[in-house]
Design an enzyme around this catalytic site. Sequence first.
Site, short mmCIF file in Angstrom:
data_model
loop_
_atom_site.label_atom_id
_atom_site.label_comp_id
_atom_site.label_asym_id
_atom_site.label_seq_id
_atom_site.Cartn_x
_atom_site.Cartn_y
_atom_site.Cartn_z
N GLU A 136 0.82 -1.22 0.00
CA GLU A 136 0.00 0.00 0.00
C GLU A 136 0.85 1.27 0.00
O GLU A 136 0.34 2.35 -0.29
CB GLU A 136 -0.96 0.00 1.20
CG GLU A 136 -1.90 -1.18 1.17
CD GLU A 136 -3.19 -0.96 1.93
OE1 GLU A 136 -3.46 0.16 2.37
OE2 GLU A 136 -3.94 -1.95 2.06
N TYR A 160 -2.90 4.82 7.31
CA TYR A 160 -2.19 3.56 7.52
C TYR A 160 -0.97 3.45 6.59
O TYR A 160 0.15 3.23 7.05
CB TYR A 160 -3.13 2.36 7.29
CG TYR A 160 -2.39 1.05 7.08
CD1 TYR A 160 -1.70 0.44 8.14
CD2 TYR A 160 -2.35 0.44 5.83
CE1 TYR A 160 -1.00 -0.74 7.94
CE2 TYR A 160 -1.65 -0.74 5.63
CZ TYR A 160 -0.98 -1.34 6.69
OH TYR A 160 -0.28 -2.50 6.49
P1 NAD Z 1 -2.62 -7.61 13.00
O1 NAD Z 1 -3.35 -6.33 13.19
O2 NAD Z 1 -3.37 -8.88 12.87
O3 NAD Z 1 -1.56 -7.83 14.20
C1 NAD Z 1 -0.78 -6.80 14.72
C2 NAD Z 1 -0.19 -7.29 16.03
O4 NAD Z 1 0.68 -6.27 16.54
C3 NAD Z 1 -1.23 -7.57 17.12
O5 NAD Z 1 -0.97 -8.80 17.74
C4 NAD Z 1 -1.05 -6.41 18.08
O6 NAD Z 1 -1.39 -6.74 19.43
C5 NAD Z 1 0.43 -6.13 17.93
N1 NAD Z 1 0.79 -4.76 18.31
C6 NAD Z 1 0.15 -3.61 17.96
N2 NAD Z 1 0.77 -2.55 18.52
C7 NAD Z 1 1.82 -3.04 19.23
C8 NAD Z 1 2.83 -2.44 20.01
N3 NAD Z 1 2.88 -1.11 20.19
N4 NAD Z 1 3.77 -3.23 20.58
C9 NAD Z 1 3.71 -4.59 20.41
N5 NAD Z 1 2.77 -5.20 19.70
C10 NAD Z 1 1.83 -4.43 19.11
O7 NAD Z 1 -1.69 -7.36 11.74
P2 NAD Z 1 -1.32 -8.33 10.54
O8 NAD Z 1 -2.38 -8.28 9.53
O9 NAD Z 1 -0.86 -9.62 11.08
O10 NAD Z 1 -0.06 -7.53 9.94
C11 NAD Z 1 1.23 -7.70 10.50
C12 NAD Z 1 2.22 -6.80 9.76
O11 NAD Z 1 2.22 -7.13 8.38
C13 NAD Z 1 1.88 -5.32 9.86
O12 NAD Z 1 3.09 -4.61 9.99
C14 NAD Z 1 1.22 -5.00 8.51
O13 NAD Z 1 1.44 -3.67 8.15
C15 NAD Z 1 1.97 -5.96 7.60
N6 NAD Z 1 1.23 -6.42 6.42
C16 NAD Z 1 -0.02 -6.96 6.57
C17 NAD Z 1 -0.68 -7.45 5.43
C18 NAD Z 1 -2.06 -8.05 5.54
O14 NAD Z 1 -2.69 -8.33 4.51
N7 NAD Z 1 -2.59 -8.32 6.71
C19 NAD Z 1 -0.08 -7.37 4.16
C20 NAD Z 1 1.20 -6.79 4.08
C21 NAD Z 1 1.85 -6.34 5.20
O1 DAU Z 2 -2.29 -4.68 0.57
C1 DAU Z 2 -1.80 -5.04 1.83
C2 DAU Z 2 -2.73 -4.56 2.90
O2 DAU Z 2 -3.88 -5.40 2.83
C3 DAU Z 2 -2.14 -4.61 4.31
O3 DAU Z 2 -1.06 -3.73 4.37
C4 DAU Z 2 -3.20 -4.22 5.34
O4 DAU Z 2 -2.66 -4.38 6.65
C5 DAU Z 2 -4.38 -5.14 5.19
O5 DAU Z 2 -5.42 -4.74 6.07
C6 DAU Z 2 -4.91 -5.11 3.74
O6 DAU Z 2 -5.50 -3.83 3.44
P1 DAU Z 2 -6.85 -3.71 2.58
O7 DAU Z 2 -7.49 -2.44 2.91
O8 DAU Z 2 -6.59 -4.00 1.15
O9 DAU Z 2 -7.67 -4.98 3.20
P2 DAU Z 2 -9.19 -5.14 3.65
O10 DAU Z 2 -9.39 -6.58 3.94
O11 DAU Z 2 -9.59 -4.15 4.68
O12 DAU Z 2 -9.97 -4.79 2.32
C7 DAU Z 2 -9.76 -5.51 1.11
C8 DAU Z 2 -10.63 -4.88 0.03
O13 DAU Z 2 -12.00 -5.16 0.36
C9 DAU Z 2 -10.52 -3.38 -0.04
O14 DAU Z 2 -10.68 -2.98 -1.40
C10 DAU Z 2 -11.71 -2.87 0.77
C11 DAU Z 2 -12.74 -3.94 0.53
N1 DAU Z 2 -13.71 -4.17 1.63
C12 DAU Z 2 -13.22 -4.38 2.89
C13 DAU Z 2 -14.08 -4.62 3.95
C14 DAU Z 2 -13.53 -4.80 5.35
C15 DAU Z 2 -15.07 -4.24 1.38
O15 DAU Z 2 -15.51 -4.09 0.21
N2 DAU Z 2 -15.92 -4.49 2.42
C16 DAU Z 2 -15.48 -4.65 3.72
O16 DAU Z 2 -16.33 -4.83 4.63
#
Ligand code: NAD
Ligand code: DAU
Length: 361
Positions: A136, A160
Amino acid sequence: MKSILVTGGAGFIGSNFVRYALEREPDCVVVNLDAMTYAGHPENLVDLPDSDRHIFVEGDILDQNLVEKLLRENNIDAIVHFAAESHVDRSILGPAQFIQTNIMGTFSLLEAARKVWLEEGSQTAPVRFHHVSTDEVFGTLGPEDPAFNENTRYAPNSPYSASKASSDHLVRAYYHTYGLPVTISNCSNNYGPYQFPEKLIPLIIMNALQGRPLPIYGDGKQIRDWLYVEDHCEAIYEILEKGETGETYNIGGNNQPTNLEIVTQICTILDEIFPDSPYTPRKDLMRFVKDRPGHDRRYAMDISRIQRELSWEPKENLESGLRKTVNWYLSHMGWLESIVQDEAFEKWIRANYSDQKGREA
Ligand code: NAD
Ligand code: DAU
């Protein structure tokens, strides 16, 4: 790696990574530092393989003294930094916590690593600070634009992604200024076990199971590049072992469906499993709701660098990964219920979806 400090290891990707590292590296100890915000759950860490090698510490990455102590006492040779505020919609409703955790938290962690690893020289083995970031940071793509690569200009559009971009720059600066051995990965959307049901895929699975509306923001034609979470964990491990310090690697799933297609696919899988349910066909539950402000239209990742240099490729395709994920949620209803009954979660659903009645898709 003999001793890894994982930050945010009680969250979605972090807990999958802890499980993956314990399995992949039979001798390593994993120290898991997590502040247990709304996104961290002890239930994500049940059934860890060889759990004696997992040390859980409830604490904040902003607590620099604590991190320094953990680095020294456990002789940490790798930090894998997941801890963050990760949900775009929450960053729109309340950006301050994202600045605090994602920017200040990363800064504090970098300072601790600089002090203990570089100034005190406490660790004689090679060390690595790996920062887990997101696609992102590159902003949004038009329909014909080429996929993001490692040289794409940063153009974050949400609080974010701006906070993640900022943390990436700090990590890079610590390499160039102080010689801290860092790597950065920018990954696309993950899905799979233990994902908190505020994100699209688990939210849709949960609502579709309960016969509740399936909210689709805007016209539902936004595109994401979806990656099964275990593939992400493997890619990070490859970077830890073989990646070049000071470098960044793009990670993605090589698929770009629209949100409408993803939701339809989940509905079809559930209809196949429960043909006699009163909610079948579940696509009738789909509702178009108000769009996310500043909603990025399209992401796509060019992963040729990590394929070429580290021989990593995603193993799961979208169809197989979605089926695995739906089956995981079905066999972990207790997990889902414990998360959903959480008061903070209910409050969030009310805040984000209260004015979103929607129209039929
Ligand atoms: P998540 O929100 O599920 O988990 C985040 C974790 O960090 C939680 O367990 C929370 O308690 C902990 N945390 C938050 N603040 C904290 C602090 N100050 N000190 C210690 N722990 C803390 O997130 P996720 O989806 O597992 O994402 C993990 C990482 O990967 C993030 O850095 C996110 O930006 C990155 N990322 C996520 C995605 C995705 O699709 N979910 C994709 C690409 C990158
Ligand atoms: O691309 C990587 C990112 O993917 C990570 O860095 C973020 O931590 C992770 O949350 C995710 O971000 P998105 O915003 O892409 O994910 P989300 O699941 O929130 O949404 C995916 C797509 O679906 C986005 O286009 C928004 C849409 N959406 C999401 C929700 C929660 C809906 O249409 N309805 C919904 O209720």
